[in-house]
Design an enzyme around this catalytic site. Sequence first.
Site, mmCIF file in Angstrom:
data_model
loop_
_atom_site.group_PDB
_atom_site.id
_atom_site.type_symbol
_atom_site.label_atom_id
_atom_site.label_comp_id
_atom_site.label_asym_id
_atom_site.label_seq_id
_atom_site.Cartn_x
_atom_site.Cartn_y
_atom_site.Cartn_z
ATOM 1 N N ASP A 106 -7.907 17.662 -14.876
ATOM 2 C CA ASP A 106 -8.155 16.299 -15.219
ATOM 3 C C ASP A 106 -7.693 16.325 -16.819
ATOM 4 O O ASP A 106 -8.178 17.000 -17.814
ATOM 5 C CB ASP A 106 -9.523 16.070 -15.165
ATOM 6 C CG ASP A 106 -9.936 14.816 -15.683
ATOM 7 O OD1 ASP A 106 -9.295 14.169 -16.694
ATOM 8 O OD2 ASP A 106 -10.989 14.251 -15.131
ATOM 9 N N LYS A 129 -8.879 5.381 -19.852
ATOM 10 C CA LYS A 129 -9.092 5.706 -21.076
ATOM 11 C C LYS A 129 -7.687 5.801 -22.140
ATOM 12 O O LYS A 129 -7.386 4.792 -22.184
ATOM 13 C CB LYS A 129 -9.751 7.264 -21.061
ATOM 14 C CG LYS A 129 -10.678 7.407 -20.036
ATOM 15 C CD LYS A 129 -11.843 6.465 -20.256
ATOM 16 C CE LYS A 129 -12.805 6.620 -18.772
ATOM 17 N NZ LYS A 129 -13.176 7.860 -18.372
ATOM 18 N N ARG A 170 0.799 -1.348 -0.047
ATOM 19 C CA ARG A 170 -0.110 -0.048 -0.012
ATOM 20 C C ARG A 170 0.927 1.442 0.031
ATOM 21 O O ARG A 170 0.588 2.131 -0.817
ATOM 22 C CB ARG A 170 -0.892 0.048 1.179
ATOM 23 C CG ARG A 170 -1.949 1.434 1.621
ATOM 24 C CD ARG A 170 -3.018 1.211 2.231
ATOM 25 N NE ARG A 170 -3.043 0.531 3.504
ATOM 26 C CZ ARG A 170 -2.144 0.722 4.457
ATOM 27 N NH1 ARG A 170 -1.477 2.087 4.341
ATOM 28 N NH2 ARG A 170 -2.027 0.191 5.497
ATOM 29 N N TYR A 215 -16.501 16.087 -15.696
ATOM 30 C CA TYR A 215 -16.917 14.695 -15.681
ATOM 31 C C TYR A 215 -17.965 14.367 -14.585
ATOM 32 O O TYR A 215 -17.813 14.650 -13.483
ATOM 33 C CB TYR A 215 -15.800 13.718 -15.271
ATOM 34 C CG TYR A 215 -15.765 12.284 -15.347
ATOM 35 C CD1 TYR A 215 -16.108 11.806 -16.597
ATOM 36 C CD2 TYR A 215 -15.893 11.357 -14.180
ATOM 37 C CE1 TYR A 215 -16.450 10.397 -16.607
ATOM 38 C CE2 TYR A 215 -16.268 10.347 -14.087
ATOM 39 C CZ TYR A 215 -16.444 9.702 -15.216
ATOM 40 O OH TYR A 215 -16.809 8.292 -15.513
HETATM 41 C C1 LIG Z 1 -13.675 8.320 -17.082
HETATM 42 C C2 LIG Z 1 -13.204 9.697 -16.619
HETATM 43 C C3 LIG Z 1 -13.155 10.014 -15.130
HETATM 44 C C4 LIG Z 1 -13.154 8.901 -13.972
HETATM 45 O O1 LIG Z 1 -12.081 7.744 -14.287
HETATM 46 P P1 LIG Z 1 -12.468 6.103 -13.679
HETATM 47 O O2 LIG Z 1 -11.170 5.691 -14.099
HETATM 48 O O3 LIG Z 1 -13.777 5.849 -14.468
HETATM 49 O O4 LIG Z 1 -12.802 6.080 -12.291
HETATM 50 C C5 LIG Z 1 -12.402 11.111 -14.996
HETATM 51 N N1 LIG Z 1 -12.537 11.993 -15.726
HETATM 52 C C6 LIG Z 1 -12.678 12.073 -16.941
HETATM 53 C C7 LIG Z 1 -12.521 13.012 -17.999
HETATM 54 C C8 LIG Z 1 -13.106 10.642 -17.061
HETATM 55 O O5 LIG Z 1 -13.321 10.570 -18.881
#
Ligand SMILES: *Cc1c(COP(=O)(O)O)cnc(C)c1O
Length: 392
Positions: free
Chosen positions: A183, A208, A59, A111
């Site tokens: 982000d 992604k 961890r 998001y």
């Molecule tokens: C998918 C997504 C998230 C969340 O990520 P997870 O891996 O699904 O928890 C956050 N920000 C954006 C822009 C996303 O496309």
Amino acid sequence: MSDNNVNKDKKNNLKFATRLLHFGSEIDKATGASSVPIYQASTFHHEDIHNPPLHDYSRSGNPTRQALEDYIALLEGGERGFAYASGMAAISSTFLMLSSGDHVIVTEDVYGGTYRLLTLILNRLNIESTFVDMTDLEQVKAALQPNTKAVYMETPSNPTLKITDVAAVCEWAKSHELLTILDNTFMTPYYQRPIEQGVDIVLHSATKFLGGHSDVLAGLAVARTAEIGKQLKMLQNGLGTVLAPQESWLLMRGMKTLEARMAHSEISAAKLAAWLDARSDITAVFYPGLANHPGREIHESQSSGYGAVVSFDVGSGERAKRVLNKVTLPLVAVSLGAVESILSYPALMSHAAMPAEVRAARGITDGLLRFSVGLESIEDLIVDLEQALAEE
Ligand SMILES: *Cc1c(COP(=O)(O)O)cnc(C)c1O
């Protein structure tokens, strides 16, 4: 200077495509193996109790995860990287930099999961948020309160691909000693490195584009400074939101082809956007590479490309659902950024957590579809979409 630092400096001078393959841990130092070993261990033996091992519990630190964390820090140009069990684990751990009574200014088309975190969870901890249209710096400034501690950006935003002037927001935020968080999921460090614009913490849903194969759930964070890195480390360890070694390895495997995948998908996305834009039965097309995209100029000043996501409005919810049922090539699913194309329906999928009236106000209409362009032939994808759009 330690060997490690010499190595890091050498790697920093390499072009992005080269750094993706030669990031420092690509060869196992102990055996010469051609990939980072998966250290599937929860704990580490103390050979000498006075001299603890580098990692003592997974961890708090695991060599496979560490390789990934150093990798993303190198790509984003930050001081220190962190890997989490999901994008939301990265985002929620980062928001816990804030304390009860603090306030954060957030881009309004954030998001959906981040919106849920802020409005259903962090609000209960008395962490207050104001959502603003970040394409307008005046709105950001007007949201400042005596207890404001941070600004949270997403550019291009999801799903309408609105553009925030990152350097301008950072400059203003710095003058008020606010933490800046961005982000960077849609652009990835291949196209956009927000730390260069002054951002303090860069976040990713690595699920992604970075992972790229719709087979790993993961999140990443990169701290601009060692001091911020120290705080993120304490939170990651204290909350236990870490990424497991297997997933860390899978993510690194995917990241090696990031540039090749992004560059290919972007060429296709531009063709798709132009094709949609020329159709009279599509009410709107959102893609930062289109000449008519508001914010295109700002986007070009802070990014080297436009990405692989194209959103478009087919006019009505009924038509959108017909298209989703008729396409044969894209995955009809939540998520984006994979080798295969993914067609999403924000109103019922990624943005379902957002109340209908809030959604409408933010341009996430019932006819809006989001196309994440994969590596298929764009000719095939267009033929498929054309038959799905045809009215019988
Ligand atoms: C998918 C997504 C998230 C969340 O990520 P997870 O891996 O699904 O928890 C956050 N920000 C954006 C822009 C996303 O496309």
